[in-house]
Design a protein around this motif. Structure first.
Motif, PDB file in Angstrom:
ATOM      1  N   VAL A 131       1.180  -1.331  -0.158  1.00  0.00           N
ATOM      2  CA  VAL A 131      -0.176   0.271  -0.302  1.00  0.00           C
ATOM      3  C   VAL A 131       0.801   1.325  -0.069  1.00  0.00           C
ATOM      4  CG1 VAL A 131      -1.649   1.666   1.063  1.00  0.00           C
ATOM      5  CG2 VAL A 131      -1.976  -1.024   1.324  1.00  0.00           C
ATOM      6  N   PHE A 132       0.514   2.177  -0.794  1.00  0.00           N
ATOM      7  CA  PHE A 132       1.257   3.494  -0.902  1.00  0.00           C
ATOM      8  C   PHE A 132       0.212   4.460  -0.573  1.00  0.00           C
ATOM      9  CE2 PHE A 132       3.039   0.150  -4.527  1.00  0.00           C
ATOM     10  CZ  PHE A 132       4.315   0.697  -4.098  1.00  0.00           C
ATOM     11  N   GLU A 133       0.396   4.967   0.522  1.00  0.00           N
ATOM     12  CA  GLU A 133      -0.268   6.457   0.388  1.00  0.00           C
ATOM     13  C   GLU A 133       0.215   7.289   0.314  1.00  0.00           C
ATOM     14  OE1 GLU A 133      -3.231   5.477   2.572  1.00  0.00           O
ATOM     15  OE2 GLU A 133      -2.702   4.068   3.219  1.00  0.00           O
ATOM     16  N   LYS A 134      -0.609   8.386   0.281  1.00  0.00           N
ATOM     17  CA  LYS A 134      -0.539  10.098  -0.363  1.00  0.00           C
ATOM     18  C   LYS A 134       0.169  10.248  -1.863  1.00  0.00           C
ATOM     19  CE  LYS A 134      -1.038  12.827   3.782  1.00  0.00           C
ATOM     20  NZ  LYS A 134      -0.992  13.351   3.999  1.00  0.00           N
ATOM     21  N   VAL A 135      -0.231   9.269  -2.457  1.00  0.00           N
ATOM     22  CA  VAL A 135       0.307   9.141  -4.091  1.00  0.00           C
ATOM     23  C   VAL A 135       0.037  10.297  -4.657  1.00  0.00           C
ATOM     24  CG1 VAL A 135       0.834   8.053  -6.632  1.00  0.00           C
ATOM     25  CG2 VAL A 135       0.367   6.700  -3.848  1.00  0.00           C
ATOM     26  N   TYR A 136       1.108  11.117  -5.244  1.00  0.00           N
ATOM     27  CA  TYR A 136       1.140  12.410  -5.578  1.00  0.00           C
ATOM     28  C   TYR A 136       1.633  12.149  -7.160  1.00  0.00           C
ATOM     29  CZ  TYR A 136       5.608  14.195  -3.947  1.00  0.00           C
ATOM     30  OH  TYR A 136       6.346  14.393  -3.652  1.00  0.00           O
ATOM     31  N   ARG A 137       0.728  12.416  -8.339  1.00  0.00           N
ATOM     32  CA  ARG A 137       1.596  12.534  -9.378  1.00  0.00           C
ATOM     33  C   ARG A 137       2.545  13.862 -10.031  1.00  0.00           C
ATOM     34  NH1 ARG A 137      -2.623  14.906 -12.045  1.00  0.00           N
ATOM     35  NH2 ARG A 137      -1.687  16.669 -13.095  1.00  0.00           N
ATOM     36  N   GLU A 138       3.827  13.343 -10.729  1.00  0.00           N
ATOM     37  CA  GLU A 138       5.120  14.164 -10.890  1.00  0.00           C
ATOM     38  C   GLU A 138       5.087  13.629 -12.612  1.00  0.00           C
ATOM     39  OE1 GLU A 138       8.314  12.489  -9.521  1.00  0.00           O
ATOM     40  OE2 GLU A 138       8.399  13.184  -8.056  1.00  0.00           O
ATOM     41  N   SER A 139       4.417  12.961 -13.395  1.00  0.00           N
ATOM     42  CA  SER A 139       4.457  13.379 -14.481  1.00  0.00           C
ATOM     43  C   SER A 139       3.325  11.933 -15.233  1.00  0.00           C
ATOM     44  CB  SER A 139       5.543  13.150 -15.472  1.00  0.00           C
ATOM     45  OG  SER A 139       6.194  12.120 -14.885  1.00  0.00           O
ATOM     46  N   LEU A 140       2.778  12.145 -16.468  1.00  0.00           N
ATOM     47  CA  LEU A 140       1.551  11.384 -17.243  1.00  0.00           C
ATOM     48  C   LEU A 140       1.928  11.550 -18.157  1.00  0.00           C
ATOM     49  CD1 LEU A 140      -0.607   9.969 -15.910  1.00  0.00           C
ATOM     50  CD2 LEU A 140      -2.037  12.021 -16.289  1.00  0.00           C
ATOM     51  N   SER A 141       1.776  10.392 -19.269  1.00  0.00           N
ATOM     52  CA  SER A 141       2.636  10.809 -20.470  1.00  0.00           C
ATOM     53  C   SER A 141       1.620   9.290 -21.073  1.00  0.00           C
ATOM     54  CB  SER A 141       4.127  10.395 -20.464  1.00  0.00           C
ATOM     55  OG  SER A 141       5.141  11.468 -20.251  1.00  0.00           O
ATOM     56  N   MET A 142       1.118  10.251 -22.462  1.00  0.00           N
ATOM     57  CA  MET A 142       0.344   9.074 -23.110  1.00  0.00           C
ATOM     58  C   MET A 142       1.143   8.841 -24.226  1.00  0.00           C
ATOM     59  SD  MET A 142      -2.101  10.507 -20.381  1.00  0.00           S
ATOM     60  CE  MET A 142      -1.618  12.171 -20.400  1.00  0.00           C
ATOM     61  N   SER A 143       1.365   7.787 -24.621  1.00  0.00           N
ATOM     62  CA  SER A 143       1.698   7.539 -26.084  1.00  0.00           C
ATOM     63  C   SER A 143       0.452   6.969 -26.773  1.00  0.00           C
ATOM     64  CB  SER A 143       2.907   6.728 -26.041  1.00  0.00           C
ATOM     65  OG  SER A 143       2.580   5.735 -25.636  1.00  0.00           O
ATOM     66  N   GLU A 144       0.242   7.070 -28.392  1.00  0.00           N
ATOM     67  CA  GLU A 144      -0.137   5.920 -29.342  1.00  0.00           C
ATOM     68  C   GLU A 144       0.989   4.983 -29.842  1.00  0.00           C
ATOM     69  OE1 GLU A 144      -3.806   6.928 -32.807  1.00  0.00           O
ATOM     70  OE2 GLU A 144      -1.909   8.123 -32.435  1.00  0.00           O
ATOM     71  N   GLY A 145       0.619   3.923 -30.252  1.00  0.00           N
ATOM     72  CA  GLY A 145       0.846   2.749 -30.694  1.00  0.00           C
ATOM     73  C   GLY A 145       0.498   2.134 -31.799  1.00  0.00           C
ATOM     74  N   ASP A 146       1.095   1.235 -32.444  1.00  0.00           N
ATOM     75  CA  ASP A 146       0.327   0.490 -33.352  1.00  0.00           C
ATOM     76  C   ASP A 146      -0.804  -0.714 -33.022  1.00  0.00           C
ATOM     77  OD1 ASP A 146       2.354   1.831 -35.978  1.00  0.00           O
ATOM     78  OD2 ASP A 146       2.971   0.276 -35.822  1.00  0.00           O
ATOM     79  N   ASP A 147      -0.072  -1.029 -31.412  1.00  0.00           N
ATOM     80  CA  ASP A 147      -0.820  -1.980 -31.458  1.00  0.00           C
ATOM     81  C   ASP A 147      -2.387  -1.390 -30.352  1.00  0.00           C
ATOM     82  OD1 ASP A 147      -0.325  -3.994 -33.029  1.00  0.00           O
ATOM     83  OD2 ASP A 147       1.278  -4.251 -31.839  1.00  0.00           O
ATOM     84  N   THR A 148      -1.775  -0.249 -29.396  1.00  0.00           N
ATOM     85  CA  THR A 148      -2.788   0.140 -28.285  1.00  0.00           C
ATOM     86  C   THR A 148      -2.013   1.484 -27.949  1.00  0.00           C
ATOM     87  OG1 THR A 148      -2.681  -0.876 -25.894  1.00  0.00           O
ATOM     88  CG2 THR A 148      -0.721  -0.811 -26.517  1.00  0.00           C
ATOM     89  N   ASN A 149      -2.581   1.934 -27.436  1.00  0.00           N
ATOM     90  CA  ASN A 149      -2.036   3.553 -26.669  1.00  0.00           C
ATOM     91  C   ASN A 149      -2.106   2.972 -25.364  1.00  0.00           C
ATOM     92  OD1 ASN A 149      -3.060   5.072 -28.730  1.00  0.00           O
ATOM     93  ND2 ASN A 149      -4.901   5.315 -28.101  1.00  0.00           N
ATOM     94  N   LEU A 150      -0.551   3.799 -25.039  1.00  0.00           N
ATOM     95  CA  LEU A 150      -0.088   4.177 -23.746  1.00  0.00           C
ATOM     96  C   LEU A 150      -0.556   4.685 -22.630  1.00  0.00           C
ATOM     97  CD1 LEU A 150       3.144   2.023 -24.137  1.00  0.00           C
ATOM     98  CD2 LEU A 150       0.853   0.773 -23.165  1.00  0.00           C
ATOM     99  N   ILE A 151      -0.330   5.262 -21.507  1.00  0.00           N
ATOM    100  CA  ILE A 151      -0.460   6.235 -20.585  1.00  0.00           C
ATOM    101  C   ILE A 151       0.479   5.620 -19.562  1.00  0.00           C
ATOM    102  CG2 ILE A 151      -2.536   4.613 -18.497  1.00  0.00           C
ATOM    103  CD1 ILE A 151      -3.115   7.887 -18.417  1.00  0.00           C
ATOM    104  N   SER A 152       1.356   6.137 -19.244  1.00  0.00           N
ATOM    105  CA  SER A 152       2.550   7.099 -17.739  1.00  0.00           C
ATOM    106  C   SER A 152       2.880   7.289 -16.920  1.00  0.00           C
ATOM    107  CB  SER A 152       3.905   6.680 -19.055  1.00  0.00           C
ATOM    108  OG  SER A 152       4.215   5.148 -19.536  1.00  0.00           O
ATOM    109  N   PHE A 153       2.557   6.839 -15.610  1.00  0.00           N
ATOM    110  CA  PHE A 153       2.474   7.760 -14.573  1.00  0.00           C
ATOM    111  C   PHE A 153       3.800   7.969 -13.852  1.00  0.00           C
ATOM    112  CE2 PHE A 153       1.841   7.577  -9.813  1.00  0.00           C
ATOM    113  CZ  PHE A 153       1.696   8.776  -9.737  1.00  0.00           C
ATOM    114  N   THR A 154       4.466   8.519 -13.374  1.00  0.00           N
ATOM    115  CA  THR A 154       5.352   8.871 -12.520  1.00  0.00           C
ATOM    116  C   THR A 154       5.112   9.399 -11.365  1.00  0.00           C
ATOM    117  OG1 THR A 154       7.027   8.344 -14.322  1.00  0.00           O
ATOM    118  CG2 THR A 154       7.699   9.487 -12.068  1.00  0.00           C
TER     119      THR A 154
END
Length: 167
Positions: A131-154
């Motif tokens: 369990v990770f408490e009080k998680v806050y976003r530093e970056s969020l990246s969306m990418s489009e690919g041939d097979d699938t779209n991805l969302i990357s969270f840091t």
């Protein structure tokens, strides 16, 4: 004591993201299997006239846990557009104003969520929850690919280590 020697993989894990209870929970399918967290320890090196051999070390400031993952997505908005639609990952991680999410931090603080990562033991004897408490976003990246779209969270969890328990 129950111990399992079977290695876990992405089929054995599940990430659930929770707000303060207003909108409920969102289960993330980690198809890419790349949930990562890093615990850091800050150490101060005190040298004696430039010499490490005669110096010593001391504990430094606490460091927040870094966390990141990548997941596939089909759409960015759901409940924010139509309350009958399920929450989507993008609107959850960005606290979209129409999604009805509530922060797990106090009013006036950075908006945070709780991440619960459950790892099921294939042998059924040593499943765990991280369990990770009080998680806050530093970056969020969306990418489009041939097979699938991805969302990357840091982001970071405002704690020095996650809470790990046996299920």
């Amino acid at each position: 004591m129950a111990v399992s020697n079977l290695t876990r993989n992405l089929r054995d894990g599940e990430l659930v993201i929770k707000d303060n209870g207003l909108a409920g929970a969102l289960t993330v399918l980690l198809d890419e299997g790349d949930l990562t967290w890093t615990q850091r320890q800050n150490t101060i090196e005190v040298k004696d006239r430039g010499s490490i051999a005669k110096g010593h070390t001391r504990s430094g400031d606490d460091e927040s846990v870094s966390i990141s993952f990548t997941a596939k997505w089909t759409q960015l908005l759901g409940a924010a557009i139509n309350a009958a639609d399920p929450l989507q990952l993008y609107e959850t991680l960005t606290f979209h104003p129409n999604a009805g999410l509530g922060s797990t931090s106090a009013v006036g603080e950075q908006q945070t969520l709780t991440f619960e990562f459950t790892i099921l033991d294939p042998a059924g004897v040593a499943s765990e929850k991280v369990v990770f408490e009080k998680v806050y976003r530093e970056s969020l990246s969306m990418s489009e690919g041939d097979d699938t779209n991805l969302i990357s969270f840091t982001g970071k969890a405002f704690q020095t280590a996650p809470t790990i328990s046996r299920l």
